[in-house]
Design an enzyme around this catalytic site. Structure first.
Site, PDB file in Angstrom:
ATOM      1  CB  VAL A   1      24.126  85.487  36.332  1.00  0.00           C
ATOM      2  CG1 VAL A   1      23.312  84.238  36.632  1.00  0.00           C
ATOM      3  CG2 VAL A   1      25.047  85.793  37.509  1.00  0.00           C
ATOM      4  CB  ALA A   2      21.769  86.532  31.590  1.00  0.00           C
TER       5      ALA A   2
ATOM      6  CG  ASP B   1      45.427  41.350  16.202  1.00  0.00           C
ATOM      7  OD1 ASP B   1      45.810  40.961  15.083  1.00  0.00           O
ATOM      8  OD2 ASP B   1      45.813  40.844  17.268  1.00  0.00           O
TER       9      ASP B   1
END
Length: 913
Positions: free
Chosen positions: A291-292, A338
């Protein structure tokens, strides 16, 4: 006809040449001029299929959602949730699963542009068509039209399929295929094999509109075999690839996954074997380590930052349809643009007028000269546009060039009303792209005169070739000499070099009797003069071009205009110079792909003139083959494949077709080149900000992982300084708002003074890891652990003492973990200030210049204090308020962390000064 005759529809269609003689085409299609029988049509429908554009099935949203659930970061979190469940931490397991679902829902919100582009193409197909069946006129569903049908076309109809005219003539709006606004004239008759299919004088195409006339036409292609179907197939075959950021984030997630797995592989055995952790403690350690190491807020934060960029671009006139495209803009190395409407205003006006007696700027013209009076009357007769106020209250209608000519005639005193024109018009020869002429036959002005006149306008070379005389200043005529022709040609070249579009104007009195055929009428003309028009460059374009030059972005002009005019405009805005290489459409068509790639590689400045939309696709592919990140502008249906092939397809919001807008990634609401540059700047800023909050997020992985390593290496003698729920409270609670606020950070000075980053450069550079994990993360870890141990020792703890629930030191332990939690939050404040710039000082940008970050930090403080001082929340997160004296120590953390990074920045500035 038997069903066996139609057994090979693909080969039959391939064998049919729509430009062969009509009788042979009828024979090859096994058709008749009076139409098919219903049975025959039904058999053909079974063989050829319906006259519809087929859409290749895309990925369904459930499969996309499943893909997000097996994302590398998601897999790590699934492991953490499973371990939590097995060890009885149900609340933690549910929390982690909620994080997985939240990330997946954010990621699934992507648009499938290929399918939507084909849906837009399908909208051009008419619902019904009128055909001859069994010799009778019948209305059928357009989807049931088949090759060999004879279609009846009238004004207002949409052409149901690609067809060859058998009889009659029509004006066709081809803008859906070519982007050109002028209707073209199509008539039954022989056609040559040399001209492109779309320019054939007797062919009409699916989805185009009849704006005048009537005709019967033999259908030779339906469905996906039509020109529109070919574009639809290209649009689906040219797949949208992942943006650089999408590719980099994918690499980043694998990097994080490898770090987490590597850390577990190294430290878990150490904790269990060397440190003697129990199975439960080892599981706690593994969950904490996973988780860390997983920055749960990373993907949502990137998504939100890109969404902010999308909103800001929308306010600037650029609608971005895919979030990741914001970042792609920032890495753009080539802009293919263009000319008309993008570099220029698309607002024609007459600048100079030449008549045989004089050349005059338009603002100095007077109507007193006979030559100008004749010129003005010819211009009124030989246009179809209408000025505003005719009828009262209406807007200008028609081609911008014709509107400009009418304004000139109106200023010279001619009656420009459409009713006046209609009263005198006898016949109209439409503009012909091959002849480059438009003519009208009109009764003389005023109407008391009984003479009939031919009035002509067109390209100077076409008109001059048909002139045998030239007007004199007094209104008489004389023979046109070779010197006259040379003089007019030199004038035209000079105008073109000044970016002026030139039209020649001529007339002829026709002999009494019936109106002659066009070829006979458009001869023996008298040259009245030249009209030079300008479509002025947008005022903001030169500065935008300068920014691109400084930023190392290459600009390539791809236009259908004449090379002299295009080159002159490009020079005026700073895109081209004397070294620019000009490649025309015919020259490009004879180039092999390797030759085109060599031209683009060897010549930094290239202009493509008289180019087709298909040329754009080739150019985009050649540039991408050289690892460029390409932004391509376009407005027509034929531009759709090139827009999808480019990394960033840019459609025109005002002048573009629906298909171009659907195929593009970005739509310019103002059709302005400068807006593209604004978008590039925003994209660079967004990418820099993504790196800022990645550094911000990574910093706190070190102080989050370090407590678990201490716990494992000590064999549990040092109690766990931080719990897994506290980590989630940091990663999803206190960390998110400041990270999002960093996504709103203003650009650092010099953002557009450096070249685009290499396309393969990782979003995470080694220096970022050293700064995040090492310098800022290391400083934070030292401060956080110092606060943890200070609180423990102040409360009487010694190494190995019991701090479990029910022990005398348990409350001290809760206060110590709270100091760890609040210490990380305090370090986050310093990191947030440090991460705002990479090299500039905080003084340069201002402490309060990002109000959202200030409010994010206020929320961060309030949120963390609420968790500590609201009893139910404190119980859930295992927190207890430390003594006030220890809390005061936290005030020093933000300036210490920020100060460490300021020293690094000062060293960097001194090194590269």
């Amino acid at each position: 006809m038997s069903a066996n005759d139609l057994a090979q529809p693909e080969s039959l269609v391939a064998q049919v040449d729509p430009r062969e003689p009509v009788d042979r085409l009828v024979r090859d299609l096994r058709a008749r001029r009076d139409g098919l029988d219903e049975r025959d049509a039904a058999r053909r429908l079974e063989v050829y299929g319906t006259n519809e554009l087929l859409r290749r099935a895309g990925r369904s949203w459930p499969s996309e959602l499943i893909g997000q659930f097996i994302h590398p970061l998601a897999l790590l979190l699934w492991v953490a949730a499973g371990l939590s469940w097995l060890t009885g931490a149900v609340v933690l397991a549910v929390t982690v699963i909620a994080v997985i679902v939240l990330n997946a829902l954010f990621a699934v919100a992507q648009e499938r542009q290929a399918e939507r582009a084909v849906e837009a193409l399908a909208a051009y197909l008419p619902p019904h068509a009128t055909v001859l069946r069994d010799g009778q006129r019948r209305q059928v569903a357009a989807a049931r039209v088949v090759p060999g049908d004879v279609a009846l076309l009238a004004e207002g109809d949409r052409v149901p399929a690609d067809a060859r005219l058998l009889a009659g003539s029509v004006d066709i709006d081809l803008s859906t295929l070519t982007g050109e606004s002028d209707p073209v004239f199509r008539t039954a008759g022989p056609t040559g094999h040399d001209s492109p299919l779309l320019q054939a004088a007797d062919l009409v195409f699916t989805g185009t509109t009849v704006v005048g006339g009537e005709a019967t036409a033999l259908v030779f292609a339906t469905g996906m075999h039509t020109e529109l179907g070919r574009i639809a197939a290209l649009s689906q075959r040219v797949r949208t690839e992942r943006s650089p950021l999408e590719r980099q984030v994918r690499k980043l997630t694998w990097l994080i996954a490898l770090i987490a797995i590597g850390a577990g592989a190294v430290f878990l055995p150490i904790g269990m074997l060397a440190a003697g952790l129990s199975a439960a403690a080892a599981a706690t350690f593994a969950i904490g380590l996973l988780v860390a190491n997983v920055p749960e807020g990373l993907l949502p934060t990137i998504t939100l930052a890109l969404a902010v960029g999308v909103r800001e671009l929308a306010r600037s006139g650029a609608l971005v349809k895919r979030l990741s495209a914001v970042e792609t803009l920032g890495s753009t190395t080539v802009i293919c643009t263009d000319k008309t409407g993008t570099l220029t205003e698309n607002r024609m006006r007459v600048e100079r007028v030449w008549t045989p007696d004089d050349e005059t700027a338009v603002d100095a013209l007077t109507s007193t000269r006979p030559a100008l009076s004749d010129l003005a009357q010819t211009l009124v007769a030989c246009v179809n546009a209408e000025l505003a106020g005719a009828p009262a209250g209406s807007a200008d209608r028609g081609d911008p060039t014709e509107i400009a000519l009418l304004r000139l005639a109106d200023a010279l005193g001619a009656d420009s009303s459409p009713t006046h024109r209609a009263e005198h018009r006898v016949a109209l020869y439409h503009f012909d792209a091959t002849l480059k002429l438009m003519s009208t036959v009109d009764r003389a002005l005023p109407s008391a005169d009984s003479r009939i006149w031919l009035h002509t306008k067109g390209s100077p070379e076409a008109v001059l070739a048909r002139c045998t005389s030239i007007a004199e200043p007094d209104g008489s005529t004389r023979a046109l000499t070779g010197d006259d022709r040379d003089h007019v040609t030199a004038l035209v070249d000079g105008y073109a070099d000044r970016a002026l579009r030139v039209l020649a104007v001529a007339r002829r009195e026709l002999p009494p009797g019936p109106v002659p055929e066009r070829a006979a009428a458009e001869q023996y003309l008298t040259l009245l003069g030249l009209v030079a028009l300008t479509d002025p460059p947008r005022r903001e374009v030169p500065e935008a071009v300068t920014q691109c030059r400084r930023a190392g972005i290459r600009i390539i002009v791809i236009t259908g205009d004449h090379q002299r005019t295009a080159l002159a405009i490009a020079r005026r805005v700073g895109i081209c110079d004397a070294e620019t290489v000009v490649v025309t459409g015919p020259e490009l068509s004879h180039m092999r792909d390797v030759e085109l790639e060599r031209v683009l590689a060897d010549h930094p400045d290239v202009l493509f003139a008289r180019s087709s939309p298909e040329d754009k696709l080739r150019i985009a592919e050649a540039l991408r083959a050289a690892d460029h990140i390409v932004a391509m502008t376009g407005d027509g249906v034929n531009d759709a494949p090139a827009l999808r092939r480019a990394d960033i397809g840019v459609a025109m919001g005002r002048s573009g077709t629906d298909v171009a807008r659907e195929a593009a990634t970005m739509v310019l609401t103002d059709d302005n080149f400068a807006t593209i540059v604004t978008a590039v700047r925003a994209g660079r800023r967004v990418y820099d900000n993504v790196r800022k909050f990645i550094v911000y997020i990574f910093v706190h992985l070190t102080p989050e992982v370090a407590p678990f390593l201490l716990f494992a290496l000590s064999g549990g003698a040092i109690p766990l300084p931080l719990t897994v729920l506290q980590i989630l409270a940091i990663d999803l609670g206190t960390e998110t708002l400041p990270a999002v606020a960093l996504g709103r950070e203003s650009a650092e000075p010099g953002l557009m003074d450096k070249p685009p980053r290499p396309p393969g450069e990782n979003v995470v550079r080694p220096g970022m890891l050293a700064r995040g994990y090492g310098l800022l993360g290391g400083a934070s870890a030292v401060l956080v652990l110092a606060g943890f141990f200070l609180t423990l020792y102040s409360g009487g703890w010694r190494l190995g003492a019991d701090t479990s629930a029910g022990s005398p030191l348990h409350h001290v332990y809760l206060q110590a973990t709270t100091m760890t939690f609040l210490g990380i939050v305090a370090c986050q404040l310093g990191t947030g200030l440090a991460a705002r710039t990479e090299t500039a000082t905080l003084r340069d940008i201002g402490l309060f210049s990002n109000p959202l970050l200030v409010w994010g930090m206020v929320f961060e403080i309030a949120f963390s204090l609420a968790l500590v001082y609201i009893a139910p929340l404190a119980a859930v997160f295992s927190l207890a308020a430390p003594p006030p004296g220890q809390l005061a120590i936290l005030l020093a953390y933000p300036p210490l962390v920020w100060g460490v990074d300021e020293l690094r920045k000062a060293h960097h500035r001194a090194k590269y000064r």
